[in-house]
Design a protein around this motif. Structure first.
Motif, PDB file in Angstrom:
ATOM      1  N   GLN A  66      61.182  37.403  29.907  1.00 19.96           N
ATOM      2  CA  GLN A  66      60.159  37.179  31.132  1.00 19.96           C
ATOM      3  C   GLN A  66      60.841  36.725  32.119  1.00 19.96           C
ATOM      4  N   PRO A  67      61.590  37.451  33.021  1.00 18.87           N
ATOM      5  CA  PRO A  67      62.050  36.882  34.360  1.00 18.87           C
ATOM      6  C   PRO A  67      61.180  35.998  34.864  1.00 18.87           C
ATOM      7  N   LYS A  68      61.886  34.902  35.555  1.00 21.37           N
ATOM      8  CA  LYS A  68      61.052  33.943  36.500  1.00 21.37           C
ATOM      9  C   LYS A  68      60.403  34.509  37.326  1.00 21.37           C
ATOM     10  N   ASN A  69      60.768  35.510  38.187  1.00 14.70           N
ATOM     11  CA  ASN A  69      59.901  36.196  39.256  1.00 14.70           C
ATOM     12  C   ASN A  69      59.088  37.299  39.070  1.00 14.70           C
ATOM     13  N   LEU A  70      58.947  37.786  37.486  1.00 18.38           N
ATOM     14  CA  LEU A  70      57.953  38.523  37.121  1.00 18.38           C
ATOM     15  C   LEU A  70      56.795  38.111  36.599  1.00 18.38           C
ATOM     16  N   ARG A  71      55.739  38.552  37.034  1.00 14.37           N
ATOM     17  CA  ARG A  71      54.468  38.383  36.335  1.00 14.37           C
ATOM     18  C   ARG A  71      53.868  39.818  35.902  1.00 14.37           C
ATOM     19  N   ARG A  72      52.859  39.457  34.854  1.00 18.72           N
ATOM     20  CA  ARG A  72      52.247  40.473  34.318  1.00 18.72           C
ATOM     21  C   ARG A  72      50.854  40.747  34.679  1.00 18.72           C
ATOM     22  N   MET A  73      50.335  41.983  34.462  1.00 19.19           N
ATOM     23  CA  MET A  73      48.909  42.048  34.801  1.00 19.19           C
ATOM     24  C   MET A  73      48.788  43.429  33.635  1.00 19.19           C
ATOM     25  N   GLN A  74      47.425  42.932  33.051  1.00 16.29           N
ATOM     26  CA  GLN A  74      46.800  43.959  32.228  1.00 16.29           C
ATOM     27  C   GLN A  74      45.408  44.483  32.785  1.00 16.29           C
ATOM     28  N   PRO A  75      45.443  45.473  33.587  1.00 15.67           N
ATOM     29  CA  PRO A  75      43.975  45.661  34.041  1.00 15.67           C
ATOM     30  C   PRO A  75      43.235  46.467  33.449  1.00 15.67           C
ATOM     31  N   TRP A  76      41.898  46.277  33.714  1.00 17.12           N
ATOM     32  CA  TRP A  76      40.698  46.972  32.931  1.00 17.12           C
ATOM     33  C   TRP A  76      40.240  48.106  33.879  1.00 17.12           C
ATOM     34  N   ARG A  77      39.938  49.152  33.084  1.00 17.07           N
ATOM     35  CA  ARG A  77      39.285  50.420  33.821  1.00 17.07           C
ATOM     36  C   ARG A  77      38.004  50.494  33.242  1.00 17.07           C
ATOM     37  N   LEU A  78      37.071  51.233  34.089  1.00 13.71           N
ATOM     38  CA  LEU A  78      35.695  51.737  33.465  1.00 13.71           C
ATOM     39  C   LEU A  78      35.817  52.918  32.611  1.00 13.71           C
ATOM     40  N   PRO A  79      34.767  52.916  31.929  1.00 12.18           N
ATOM     41  CA  PRO A  79      34.883  54.328  30.797  1.00 12.18           C
ATOM     42  C   PRO A  79      34.284  55.161  31.663  1.00 12.18           C
ATOM     43  N   LYS A  80      34.711  56.234  31.052  1.00 13.22           N
ATOM     44  CA  LYS A  80      34.562  57.707  31.621  1.00 13.22           C
ATOM     45  C   LYS A  80      35.077  58.069  33.042  1.00 13.22           C
ATOM     46  N   ASP A  81      35.833  57.031  33.487  1.00 10.93           N
ATOM     47  CA  ASP A  81      36.534  57.182  35.010  1.00 10.93           C
ATOM     48  C   ASP A  81      37.478  58.451  34.961  1.00 10.93           C
ATOM     49  N   ARG A  82      37.815  59.141  33.933  1.00 12.17           N
ATOM     50  CA  ARG A  82      38.620  60.577  34.132  1.00 12.17           C
ATOM     51  C   ARG A  82      37.589  61.438  34.231  1.00 12.17           C
ATOM     52  N   ASP A  83      36.135  61.278  33.967  1.00  8.88           N
ATOM     53  CA  ASP A  83      35.301  62.402  33.837  1.00  8.88           C
ATOM     54  C   ASP A  83      34.493  62.488  35.160  1.00  8.88           C
ATOM     55  N   TYR A  84      34.431  61.596  35.923  1.00  7.70           N
ATOM     56  CA  TYR A  84      33.379  61.618  37.016  1.00  7.70           C
ATOM     57  C   TYR A  84      34.171  60.750  38.184  1.00  7.70           C
ATOM     58  N   ARG A  85      34.040  61.619  39.238  1.00  8.74           N
ATOM     59  CA  ARG A  85      34.789  61.220  40.612  1.00  8.74           C
ATOM     60  C   ARG A  85      33.976  59.933  41.097  1.00  8.74           C
ATOM     61  N   LEU A  86      32.854  59.458  40.933  1.00  6.89           N
ATOM     62  CA  LEU A  86      32.315  58.269  41.456  1.00  6.89           C
ATOM     63  C   LEU A  86      32.773  56.883  40.704  1.00  6.89           C
ATOM     64  N   VAL A  87      32.666  57.317  39.294  1.00 10.20           N
ATOM     65  CA  VAL A  87      33.133  56.343  38.362  1.00 10.20           C
ATOM     66  C   VAL A  87      34.782  56.055  38.605  1.00 10.20           C
ATOM     67  N   ARG A  88      35.365  57.119  38.605  1.00  9.98           N
ATOM     68  CA  ARG A  88      37.034  56.729  38.931  1.00  9.98           C
ATOM     69  C   ARG A  88      37.293  56.099  40.299  1.00  9.98           C
ATOM     70  N   GLN A  89      36.447  56.395  41.353  1.00 11.98           N
ATOM     71  CA  GLN A  89      36.573  55.708  42.550  1.00 11.98           C
ATOM     72  C   GLN A  89      36.326  54.034  42.469  1.00 11.98           C
ATOM     73  N   ALA A  90      35.378  54.052  41.516  1.00 10.73           N
ATOM     74  CA  ALA A  90      34.794  52.316  41.332  1.00 10.73           C
ATOM     75  C   ALA A  90      35.945  51.762  40.624  1.00 10.73           C
ATOM     76  N   SER A  91      36.626  52.582  39.509  1.00  9.49           N
ATOM     77  CA  SER A  91      37.291  52.142  38.640  1.00  9.49           C
ATOM     78  C   SER A  91      38.762  51.647  39.314  1.00  9.49           C
ATOM     79  N   GLN A  92      39.159  52.680  40.185  1.00 11.69           N
ATOM     80  CA  GLN A  92      40.255  52.305  41.096  1.00 11.69           C
ATOM     81  C   GLN A  92      40.154  51.152  42.044  1.00 11.69           C
TER      82      GLN A  92
END
Length: 190
Positions: A66-92
């Motif tokens: 764990q370098p001192k200048n490195l932080r981590r993030m584990q983001p969340w995405r929305l379900p079905k974001d690969r299937d529907y354009r509007l859901v993908r945009q909202a997830s992004q």
């Protein structure tokens, strides 16, 4: 751009706690002189509800770096974001909002994941796509090759495959840190 005292977003295809791969090494090197936010692969809400966390893929912890200048993030995405354009945009937008909520404003984005090219639309900063292997999403790959300011490949095969498809293309083969491998080793046998 000099890479000292910058804020760098590193988007990975593998979680930080997994085996040490090029993604972690690049992030560690960048964190020596910069602030780095390392973005693990996004959690999918429905996968977590079924007990499938990214950690479940690994039977043991590989490192505790764990370098001192490195932080981590584990983001969340929305379900079905690969299937529907509007859901993908909202997830992004949701992923970008999670980065902003950490108070992080990148000066540079280095992405190992071609699906994160959308981050260019949230921060008008140089975008580097670092391709270490063939991707299963050809549309995301084409977008990354088209929109990245710099594409780095780790293999000669990928370098030749991408020629003429990227604005700027560089070949940077993988190496190893000999000091880290030999630090606690005894004398080299004859």
């Amino acid at each position: 751009m000099t890479l000292i005292d910058r804020s760098i977003l590193v988007v990975s295809t593998e979680p930080w706690f997994g085996p040490l791969l090029s993604k972690q090494y690049v992030a560690q090197e960048l964190a020596r002189h910069n602030q780095v936010l390392f973005v693990d692969p996004a959690y999918h809400v429905s996968g977590l509800a079924r007990g499938r966390s990214p950690r479940s893929r690994f039977s043991e912890g590989y490192h505790h770096l764990q370098p001192k200048n490195l932080r981590r993030m584990q983001p969340w995405r929305l379900p079905k974001d690969r299937d529907y354009r509007l859901v993908r945009q909202a997830s992004q937008a949701f992923i970008a909002a999670q980065i902003r909520a950490r108070g992080f404003r990148p000066d540079l984005i280095v992405s190992f994941n071609p699906a994160y090219t959308f981050l260019r639309n949230y921060w008008r900063v140089p975008f580097v796509y670092y391709s270490v292997d063939s991707q299963i999403d050809p549309v995301a790959m084409d977008d990354a090759l088209c929109w990245a300011d710099l594409v780095i490949t780790s293999s000669d095969l990928l370098y030749h495959r991408y020629q003429g498809r990227a604005r700027r293309l560089e070949f940077l083969p993988h190496g190893l840190n000999l000091e880290a491998l030999t630090r606690s080793a005894g004398p080299t046998p004859a």
